[in-house]
Design a protein around this motif. Structure first.
Motif, PDB file in Angstrom:
ATOM      1  N   THR A 190      34.331  17.132 -22.275  1.00  0.00           N
ATOM      2  CA  THR A 190      33.512  18.096 -23.520  1.00  0.00           C
ATOM      3  C   THR A 190      31.906  17.928 -23.863  1.00  0.00           C
ATOM      4  OG1 THR A 190      34.317  16.740 -25.491  1.00  0.00           O
ATOM      5  CG2 THR A 190      35.721  18.791 -24.856  1.00  0.00           C
ATOM      6  N   ALA A 191      31.755  16.802 -23.162  1.00  0.00           N
ATOM      7  CA  ALA A 191      30.187  16.339 -22.915  1.00  0.00           C
ATOM      8  C   ALA A 191      29.286  17.166 -22.531  1.00  0.00           C
ATOM      9  CB  ALA A 191      29.884  14.863 -22.510  1.00  0.00           C
ATOM     10  N   VAL A 192      29.904  18.216 -21.541  1.00  0.00           N
ATOM     11  CA  VAL A 192      29.145  19.459 -21.006  1.00  0.00           C
ATOM     12  C   VAL A 192      28.853  20.344 -21.944  1.00  0.00           C
ATOM     13  CG1 VAL A 192      31.158  20.860 -20.471  1.00  0.00           C
ATOM     14  CG2 VAL A 192      29.199  20.365 -19.017  1.00  0.00           C
ATOM     15  N   GLN A 193      29.382  20.502 -23.159  1.00  0.00           N
ATOM     16  CA  GLN A 193      29.057  21.331 -24.144  1.00  0.00           C
ATOM     17  C   GLN A 193      27.794  21.217 -25.016  1.00  0.00           C
ATOM     18  OE1 GLN A 193      32.503  21.660 -26.485  1.00  0.00           O
ATOM     19  NE2 GLN A 193      33.498  23.405 -25.192  1.00  0.00           N
ATOM     20  N   ALA A 194      27.426  19.817 -25.130  1.00  0.00           N
ATOM     21  CA  ALA A 194      26.402  19.369 -26.018  1.00  0.00           C
ATOM     22  C   ALA A 194      25.025  19.996 -25.227  1.00  0.00           C
ATOM     23  CB  ALA A 194      26.446  17.830 -26.159  1.00  0.00           C
ATOM     24  N   THR A 195      24.229  20.184 -26.353  1.00  0.00           N
ATOM     25  CA  THR A 195      22.608  20.364 -25.980  1.00  0.00           C
ATOM     26  C   THR A 195      21.816  19.684 -26.829  1.00  0.00           C
ATOM     27  OG1 THR A 195      22.693  22.252 -27.786  1.00  0.00           O
ATOM     28  CG2 THR A 195      23.596  22.837 -25.568  1.00  0.00           C
ATOM     29  N   SER A 223      34.936   0.979 -27.336  1.00  0.00           N
ATOM     30  CA  SER A 223      34.939   2.162 -27.774  1.00  0.00           C
ATOM     31  C   SER A 223      34.329   3.095 -27.095  1.00  0.00           C
ATOM     32  CB  SER A 223      34.501   2.216 -29.203  1.00  0.00           C
ATOM     33  OG  SER A 223      34.624   3.694 -29.832  1.00  0.00           O
ATOM     34  N   ARG A 224      32.952   2.797 -26.827  1.00  0.00           N
ATOM     35  CA  ARG A 224      32.214   3.853 -25.875  1.00  0.00           C
ATOM     36  C   ARG A 224      32.770   3.909 -24.353  1.00  0.00           C
ATOM     37  NH1 ARG A 224      26.888   5.438 -26.193  1.00  0.00           N
ATOM     38  NH2 ARG A 224      25.863   5.871 -24.143  1.00  0.00           N
ATOM     39  N   HIS A 225      33.272   2.900 -23.864  1.00  0.00           N
ATOM     40  CA  HIS A 225      34.034   2.872 -22.401  1.00  0.00           C
ATOM     41  C   HIS A 225      35.132   3.742 -22.523  1.00  0.00           C
ATOM     42  CE1 HIS A 225      30.928   0.139 -20.926  1.00  0.00           C
ATOM     43  NE2 HIS A 225      31.543  -1.111 -21.159  1.00  0.00           N
ATOM     44  N   LEU A 226      35.934   3.794 -23.368  1.00  0.00           N
ATOM     45  CA  LEU A 226      37.142   4.687 -23.745  1.00  0.00           C
ATOM     46  C   LEU A 226      36.782   5.968 -23.607  1.00  0.00           C
ATOM     47  CD1 LEU A 226      39.411   2.566 -25.777  1.00  0.00           C
ATOM     48  CD2 LEU A 226      39.927   3.052 -23.637  1.00  0.00           C
ATOM     49  N   ALA A 272      20.888  11.907 -25.456  1.00  0.00           N
ATOM     50  CA  ALA A 272      20.874  10.390 -25.193  1.00  0.00           C
ATOM     51  C   ALA A 272      21.750   9.313 -26.117  1.00  0.00           C
ATOM     52  CB  ALA A 272      19.217   9.930 -25.566  1.00  0.00           C
ATOM     53  N   THR A 273      22.478   9.942 -27.149  1.00  0.00           N
ATOM     54  CA  THR A 273      23.186   9.449 -27.870  1.00  0.00           C
ATOM     55  C   THR A 273      24.779   9.439 -27.362  1.00  0.00           C
ATOM     56  OG1 THR A 273      23.702  11.050 -29.491  1.00  0.00           O
ATOM     57  CG2 THR A 273      21.858   9.501 -29.862  1.00  0.00           C
ATOM     58  N   LEU A 274      24.838  10.537 -26.499  1.00  0.00           N
ATOM     59  CA  LEU A 274      26.347  10.624 -25.893  1.00  0.00           C
ATOM     60  C   LEU A 274      26.790   9.354 -25.175  1.00  0.00           C
ATOM     61  CD1 LEU A 274      26.088  14.342 -24.711  1.00  0.00           C
ATOM     62  CD2 LEU A 274      26.952  13.706 -26.639  1.00  0.00           C
ATOM     63  N   PRO A 275      28.078   9.290 -25.270  1.00  0.00           N
ATOM     64  CA  PRO A 275      28.733   7.979 -24.351  1.00  0.00           C
ATOM     65  C   PRO A 275      28.385   8.353 -22.962  1.00  0.00           C
ATOM     66  CG  PRO A 275      30.266   8.751 -26.086  1.00  0.00           C
ATOM     67  CD  PRO A 275      29.045   9.751 -26.017  1.00  0.00           C
TER      68      PRO A 275
END
Length: 242
Positions: free
Chosen positions: A200-205, A187-190, A209-212
């Motif tokens: 969309t991970a670029v939006q996280a602030t 699931s994490r690899h996908l 560390a918990t992001l895939p």
């Protein structure tokens, strides 16, 4: 190249649906972002990632951008106009490059307006909202890359409807599949390789560390998707008959 760019810009500008699609992309982005911001109830100790919440509308605006980009070349294949374009610009690489530049300009303008409107809505509706450069710039780049992904696929499959369908499936169906996979590693690899979940991970602030995948690395994954689609479209364009 200047002549090719002028021709592609003229075709895009005079297409009946272009203006509505650009306005639709901005409206969808700002509208959903405003709704998401209004739905958040944050006090002094808000745990929500407010910059990301304020840019939620990107998840809807990207669909309109994908359709717009697919139509840039898909319409020419459906009407047979592509033969005229290739007669006017025999160098197919130059024609595709011109289409890509025009698409980037149009999608970039809509992305800038949509992100700016979303940031304004977030600032008005979320008093605790703090401006962050990376989510804002990354969201603009995200929408531009989605446009290139769609343009490349439309060039490869010669159909705006098919290309838009493929892109929308990648954007919206892939994250669902990734989340329903029971194996956490898979699931994490996908999620790490999915164009939307990674991009969309670029939006996280918060809680990075918990992001895939990391913010810029995730946007890099989307860039590889866009590059792969453009390369596939280019190879098929130069090797097939019109």
């Amino acid at each position: 190249m200047r002549t090719a760019l002028h021709a592609e810009w003229t075709k895009l500008r005079t297409s009946p649906g272009t203006a509505w699609l650009l306005l639709g992309a901005v409206a969808a982005t700002v509208g959903l972002s405003a709704l998401a911001a209004a739905a958040v109830n944050c006090g002094a100790t808000c745990e929500a990632d407010l910059p990301k919440v304020g840019l939620t509308g990107i998840q809807l605006g990207q669909a309109v951008v994908a359709v717009l980009a697919a139509l840039v070349i898909g319409n020419e294949y459906s009407t047979g106009m592509v033969r005229v374009s290739l007669a006017a610009v025999p160098r197919r690489t130059r024609m595709l490059a011109a289409k890509a530049l025009v698409t980037v300009a149009a999608a970039g303008a809509a992305a800038l307006a949509g992100v700016a409107g979303s940031l304004l809505a977030g600032w008005l509706l979320l008093p605790a909202h703090a401006f962050a450069w990376r989510p804002a710039i990354g969201s603009v780049l995200y929408l531009v890359l989605i446009a290139l992904l769609s343009l490349g696929l439309a060039t490869a499959v010669r159909s705006s409807a098919a290309a838009a369908g493929i892109v929308l499936a990648l954007l919206y169906a892939w994250p669902i599949v990734a989340r329903v996979v029971t194996d956490k590693t898979w699931s994490r690899h996908l999620q790490q390789i999915g164009p939307m979940s990674a991009g969309t991970a670029v939006q996280a602030t918060k809680n990075l560390a918990t992001l895939p995948i990391g913010p810029w690395a995730g946007l890099g994954v989307l860039a590889l998707w866009a590059l792969g689609a453009m390369l596939a479209g280019w190879l098929l364009l130069v090797r097939r008959d019109a």
